[in-house]
Design an enzyme around this catalytic site. Structure first.
Site, PDB file in Angstrom:
ATOM      1  N   LEU A  46      -9.716   9.152  -4.424  1.00  0.00           N
ATOM      2  CA  LEU A  46      -9.121   8.810  -5.717  1.00  0.00           C
ATOM      3  C   LEU A  46      -8.287   7.548  -5.647  1.00  0.00           C
ATOM      4  CD1 LEU A  46      -7.911  12.371  -6.785  1.00  0.00           C
ATOM      5  CD2 LEU A  46      -9.904  11.143  -7.674  1.00  0.00           C
ATOM      6  N   GLY A  47      -7.720   7.282  -4.489  1.00  0.00           N
ATOM      7  CA  GLY A  47      -6.855   6.114  -4.342  1.00  0.00           C
ATOM      8  C   GLY A  47      -6.360   5.989  -2.920  1.00  0.00           C
ATOM      9  N   GLU A  48      -5.683   4.874  -2.658  1.00  0.00           N
ATOM     10  CA  GLU A  48      -5.185   4.607  -1.312  1.00  0.00           C
ATOM     11  C   GLU A  48      -3.885   3.831  -1.401  1.00  0.00           C
ATOM     12  OE1 GLU A  48      -6.952   3.052   2.983  1.00  0.00           O
ATOM     13  OE2 GLU A  48      -8.131   2.824   1.150  1.00  0.00           O
ATOM     14  N   GLY A  49      -2.979   4.109  -0.487  1.00  0.00           N
ATOM     15  CA  GLY A  49      -1.703   3.397  -0.442  1.00  0.00           C
ATOM     16  C   GLY A  49      -1.253   3.240   0.987  1.00  0.00           C
ATOM     17  N   PHE A  51       0.775   5.024   2.593  1.00  0.00           N
ATOM     18  CA  PHE A  51       0.884   6.329   3.250  1.00  0.00           C
ATOM     19  C   PHE A  51      -0.455   6.831   3.752  1.00  0.00           C
ATOM     20  CE2 PHE A  51       0.050   6.874  -1.245  1.00  0.00           C
ATOM     21  CZ  PHE A  51      -1.042   7.721  -1.244  1.00  0.00           C
ATOM     22  N   GLY A  52      -1.566   6.408   3.119  1.00  0.00           N
ATOM     23  CA  GLY A  52      -2.883   6.952   3.427  1.00  0.00           C
ATOM     24  C   GLY A  52      -3.733   7.028   2.170  1.00  0.00           C
ATOM     25  N   VAL A  54      -5.755   9.530  -1.063  1.00  0.00           N
ATOM     26  CA  VAL A  54      -5.782  10.753  -1.863  1.00  0.00           C
ATOM     27  C   VAL A  54      -7.233  11.058  -2.218  1.00  0.00           C
ATOM     28  CG1 VAL A  54      -5.020  11.874  -3.993  1.00  0.00           C
ATOM     29  CG2 VAL A  54      -3.493  10.290  -2.818  1.00  0.00           C
ATOM     30  N   LYS A  68      -3.531  14.654  -0.478  1.00  0.00           N
ATOM     31  CA  LYS A  68      -2.931  13.434   0.064  1.00  0.00           C
ATOM     32  C   LYS A  68      -2.957  13.531   1.588  1.00  0.00           C
ATOM     33  CE  LYS A  68       1.464  10.872  -0.266  1.00  0.00           C
ATOM     34  NZ  LYS A  68       2.777  10.871  -0.959  1.00  0.00           N
ATOM     35  N   ASP A 166      11.367   6.011  -6.117  1.00  0.00           N
ATOM     36  CA  ASP A 166      10.127   5.251  -6.276  1.00  0.00           C
ATOM     37  C   ASP A 166       9.483   5.542  -7.633  1.00  0.00           C
ATOM     38  OD1 ASP A 166       8.313   3.344  -5.427  1.00  0.00           O
ATOM     39  OD2 ASP A 166       7.062   4.756  -4.313  1.00  0.00           O
TER      40      ASP A 166
END
Length: 426
Positions: A46-49, A51-52, A54, A68, A166
């Site tokens: 679904l996504g990435e940041g 942290f890692g 999702v 996550k 955040d």
């Protein structure tokens, strides 16, 4: 192990609460989550940041989840994982993303949430959903109020109180009915009873950071109010917190919006995607509330309960006071010296591409404060300017890791600048 020792506190607390209410989260096995996400298949991402990643998943009972997964295990990552799980286990509110459970096996750290089918607010304002124009004005106002109620719960009803640290558009998720769910508590801080703030390493997202937090590391509920103000302005205008206006210069959303608000040109602030379909009084209310939330002086910002009351239009008297606040009066013509300083250093956030650093300059009124990345010393320096005659008076040096100006900062003491023409007491 960090996670095991920290999370035992939550378990003990849960045992005490067990007689009062049934737990709504559980421990998942790694095998169960691998099966749910098709072994963390790329098509499920679904996504990435930082942290890692999702992933979308489906459990054996058909329920949809978001998982996550931390990218790399480390003591630091384990601590952030433990903090997020602990806080999610403590809180329960309709506008806070619910914890379904977690998994901690070997070096795998995974947090399981309910899946939000409409993804994040950011995806609708700036991402691949933005062209669909699914956020009409009514939905935007509901998202604003819902997000505010979730943050207000953290500040005033959670025990102990919690600072999110955040708050931003990508951390406001939307369920099937476009109801807001504030998410991502990896940077959150618990505030001891009686404490007005905690001094901590700076974490968060550039564009949303309150000045006193970015400069001094002082985290308080007011820092979240500032971030919420930026989010609220973003929601009304459709603009990002930092707007690139040339290849090397960025402008903050508040620097763009405040002059227009002072001139009462609210229609020029409305997101063009709304196509003029909004309530004019509500738009004015949202804009003014957003800007007072993002006030550079923390003592001038409202509390989140005040924000909710203003957004709902429940107090005409309070809104009248806000509307007549001095910050919304047309600015006086500045002296020539002040203009030259402001034009050269205070209106924009500039990006130095060649050294892959950020040169941040930010107006905070009087005195002006500049934050400058010094690549030679690998430091971030805040410089106090007192216009019109004095130049650099004081400097505070921030030790910064190479990857980010506002990453993890270690603060030194204030130093008098030897080149300053005046040396007042700071």
């Amino acid at each position: 192990m960090v996670f095991a020792s920290m999370f035992c506190c939550v378990k003990n607390s849960d045992r005490k609460e067990k007689g009062k209410k049934q737990l709504t989260w559980r421990i998942f096995s790694l095998k169960e989550l691998q099966s749910a996400t098709n072994n963390f298949n790329y098509d499920n991402k679904l996504g990435e940041g930082g942290f890692g990643s999702v992933y979308w998943g489906q459990l054996w009972d058909g329920s949809q989840i978001a998982v996550k997964r931390l990218k790399v295990w480390s003591n630091k990552a384990d601590m952030e994982f433990a903090v997020e799980v602990e806080i999610l286990a403590r809180v329960r509110h309709k506008n806070l993303l619910s914890l379904r459970g977690y998994c901690a096996e070997g070096q795998e750290r995974l947090i399981v949430y309910d899946y939000m089918p409409n993804l994040s607010l950011s995806s609708h304002l700036h991402g691949h959903h933005s062209a669909e124009c699914l956020l009409d004005w009514k939905r935007r106002v509901n998202i604003a109020i819902g997000s505010a109620e979730g943050i207000s719960y953290l500040h005033h009803h959670a025990t102990p109180h919690i600072i999110h640290r955040d708050v931003k558009a990508s951390n406001v998720l939307l369920d099937s009915d476009f109801q807001a769910q504030v998410a991502d508590f990896g940077f959150a801080k618990l505030i001891p009873d009686g404490a007005t703030h905690v001094t901590t390493r700076v974490k968060g997202t550039l564009g949303y950071l309150a000045p006193e937090y970015a400069m001094l590391g002082k985290a308080s509920e007011s820092c979240d109010v500032y971030s919420f103000g930026i989010l609220l302005l973003e929601l009304a205008t459709g603009k990002k917190p930092l707007e690139k206006i040339s290849s090397t210069v960025k402008r903050t959303i508040t620097d763009w919006a405040l002059p227009l608000a002072c001139e009462r040109k609210f229609s020029e602030l409305a997101d063009p995607k709304l196509d003029g379909k909004y309530d004019e009084e509500e738009l004015k209310r949202v804009i003014l509330v957003s800007l007072v939330c993002a006030h550079t002086q923390p003592e001038r910002r409202p509390t989140m309960p005040d924000v909710i009351e203003l957004l709902k239009g429940e107090s005409k008297e309070k809104f009248s006071e806000l509307e007549n606040d001095e910050m919304f009066k047309a600015p006086q013509a500045a002296a020539a010296d002040e203009i030259s300083i402001a034009e050269s250093s205070s209106d924009f956030i500039s990006e130095e591409k060649d050294i892959n650093r950020e040169l941040i300059t930010r107006s905070t009124g009087n005195p002006f404060i500049r934050v400058v990345m010094n690549d030679a010393t690998n430091c971030c320096e805040s410089i106090v300017l007192r216009p019109p005659k004095s130049l650099c008076l004081y400097r505070r040096v921030y030790r910064v890791p190479s990857e980010s100006v506002f990453g993890i900062c270690q603060f030194s003491t204030w130093e008098a600048d030897p080149d300053a023409s005046v040396m007042p007491v700071c």
